[in-house]
Enzyme design. Structure first.
Site, PDB file in Angstrom:
ATOM      1  N   LYS A   1       0.847  -1.208   0.000  1.00  0.00           N
ATOM      2  CA  LYS A   1       0.000   0.000   0.000  1.00  0.00           C
ATOM      3  C   LYS A   1       0.876   1.249   0.000  1.00  0.00           C
ATOM      4  O   LYS A   1       0.597   2.219  -0.701  1.00  0.00           O
ATOM      5  CB  LYS A   1      -0.949  -0.029   1.213  1.00  0.00           C
ATOM      6  CG  LYS A   1      -2.054  -1.057   1.048  1.00  0.00           C
ATOM      7  CD  LYS A   1      -2.798  -1.385   2.323  1.00  0.00           C
ATOM      8  CE  LYS A   1      -3.707  -2.593   2.075  1.00  0.00           C
ATOM      9  NZ  LYS A   1      -4.403  -3.062   3.274  1.00  0.00           N
TER      10      LYS A   1
ATOM     11  N   GLN B   1      -5.351  -1.951   9.438  1.00  0.00           N
ATOM     12  CA  GLN B   1      -5.018  -3.220   8.794  1.00  0.00           C
ATOM     13  C   GLN B   1      -5.545  -4.382   9.644  1.00  0.00           C
ATOM     14  O   GLN B   1      -5.256  -4.457  10.836  1.00  0.00           O
ATOM     15  CB  GLN B   1      -3.484  -3.322   8.624  1.00  0.00           C
ATOM     16  CG  GLN B   1      -3.024  -4.554   7.892  1.00  0.00           C
ATOM     17  CD  GLN B   1      -3.481  -4.594   6.435  1.00  0.00           C
ATOM     18  OE1 GLN B   1      -3.369  -3.610   5.710  1.00  0.00           O
ATOM     19  NE2 GLN B   1      -4.000  -5.728   6.013  1.00  0.00           N
TER      20      GLN B   1
ATOM     21  N   ASP C   1     -11.604   2.126   3.469  1.00  0.00           N
ATOM     22  CA  ASP C   1     -11.825   0.687   3.319  1.00  0.00           C
ATOM     23  C   ASP C   1     -13.312   0.363   3.193  1.00  0.00           C
ATOM     24  O   ASP C   1     -13.688  -0.764   2.876  1.00  0.00           O
ATOM     25  CB  ASP C   1     -11.246  -0.061   4.538  1.00  0.00           C
ATOM     26  CG  ASP C   1     -10.024  -0.896   4.183  1.00  0.00           C
ATOM     27  OD1 ASP C   1      -9.806  -1.129   2.978  1.00  0.00           O
ATOM     28  OD2 ASP C   1      -9.309  -1.303   5.113  1.00  0.00           O
TER      29      ASP C   1
END
Ligand code: NAP
Length: 281
Positions: free
Chosen positions: A52, A97, A120
């Site tokens: 990322k 994460q 997300d």
């Protein structure tokens, strides 16, 4: 033989287009910035975060990483960090994460991420918006799959589409994204009976279960589009998908490889969501 959907190349194209948008934002004084929170030292998570970071560099998005101790970090500390990032005007996107250690409540953490910075798409507000067809952050993997359909001109309307897997991050949002394109959607899971009978009727089959080479050619209709979301590591250390690629490839019309399929698209769509968040600013 199926057309192989090249996620790597497509992700590169997405990133190049996003770089132009990112430069435009910068010329207006907006510097898109992503904050990533990593709790603990899960090996796969570290690799995902590194990828990322690399993608951010390529697009021109600023990247900041918060690494928290996997054992000592309390729920309060995690929530306070998210609240601090919510308040920070220089940050446009926040990503926690997963997985995070069991003693922490990930649902509370997702709820705390401001819906405007939830790149997300895991905050229940954004999940709800997706369900009722409002503009929102679509979670990155389903978003990447939809982008593949779009770029390869694979029409969903009127198609019989079967998803195997009903996780909150892949299977469930895919139901909404595919339904919104007028596919007739069926969702299968570990309690589904006669799985092969259902999957072999699918014009489009999306597999997201986390079982190496689980889907064999007898489960696939001749000419079907097969999207493999799975990432599994074999005992020999090879990365394979949920689909038995070598055999299913001969029967499908389109197929995604693993690696080089859905994975790179997931990261590219995260970049897309950060640019969207910065543009909404
Ligand atoms: P998950 O949360 O573990 O969910 C797995 C789903 O598969 C569940 O709904 C489960 O059913 C179903 N399932 C498991 N075994 C099954 C079986 N034998 N038959 C039918 N259904 C079965 O997994 P996830 O997070 O969605 O991830 C799935 C896979 O995609 C993993 O390999 C993961 O690494 C990969 N992934 C890839 C990306 C990417 O960017 N390419 C992103 C995210 C995930 P139940 O609900 O009944 O338990």
């Amino acid at each position: 033989m199926a057309v192989i959907i090249d996620g790597k190349q497509l992700a590169q194209k997405v990133r190049s287009n996003l770089k132009i948008k990112c430069d435009e934002l910068k010329s207006k004084g907006i510097n898109p910035k992503l904050a990533v929170i990593l709790v603990g030292d899960d090996k796969s998570s570290k690799i995902y975060v590194k990828n990322k970071n690399k993608a951010c560099e390529e697009v021109g998005i600023d990247f900041v990483e918060y690494i928290l101790d996997g054992e000592k970090t309390t729920q309060e500390e995690l929530i306070n960090l998210i609240k601090k990032l919510n308040e920070d005007k220089s940050i446009h996107g926040i990503l926690l994460q997963s997985p995070i250690p069991d003693h922490l409540d990930i649902n509370e953490a997702f709820r705390t991420i401001s819906p405007d910075k939830d790149v997300d798409g895991f905050n229940p507000v954004n999940v709800g918006k997706l369900c009722i067809g409002q503009d929102t952050f679509i979670s990155c993997t389903p978003h990447g799959v939809m982008k593949m359909f779009e770029e390869y001109n694979i029409k969903l309307e009127g198609k019989r589409l079967v998803i195997i897997g009903r996780s909150n991050i892949v299977g469930k949002p895919l139901i909404q994204t595919c339904l919104s394109k007028n596919a007739t959607v069926t969702v299968c899971h570990s309690k589904t009976k006669n799985l092969a009978e259902i999957t072999s009727q699918a014009d489009i089959l999306i597999v997201a279960i986390g079982r190496a080479k689980f889907v064999t050619e007898n489960m696939v209709k001749q000419g079907a589009v097969v999207i493999d979301v799975g990432i599994n590591r074999t005992q020999e250390g090879k990365v394979v998908g949920d689909v038995d690629f070598e055999n299913v490839e001969k029967k499908a019309s389109y197929i995604t490889p693993v690696p080089g399929g859905v994975g790179p698209m997931t990261v590219a769509m995260l970049m897309n969501n950060v640019i969207k968040a910065a543009s909404n600013n």
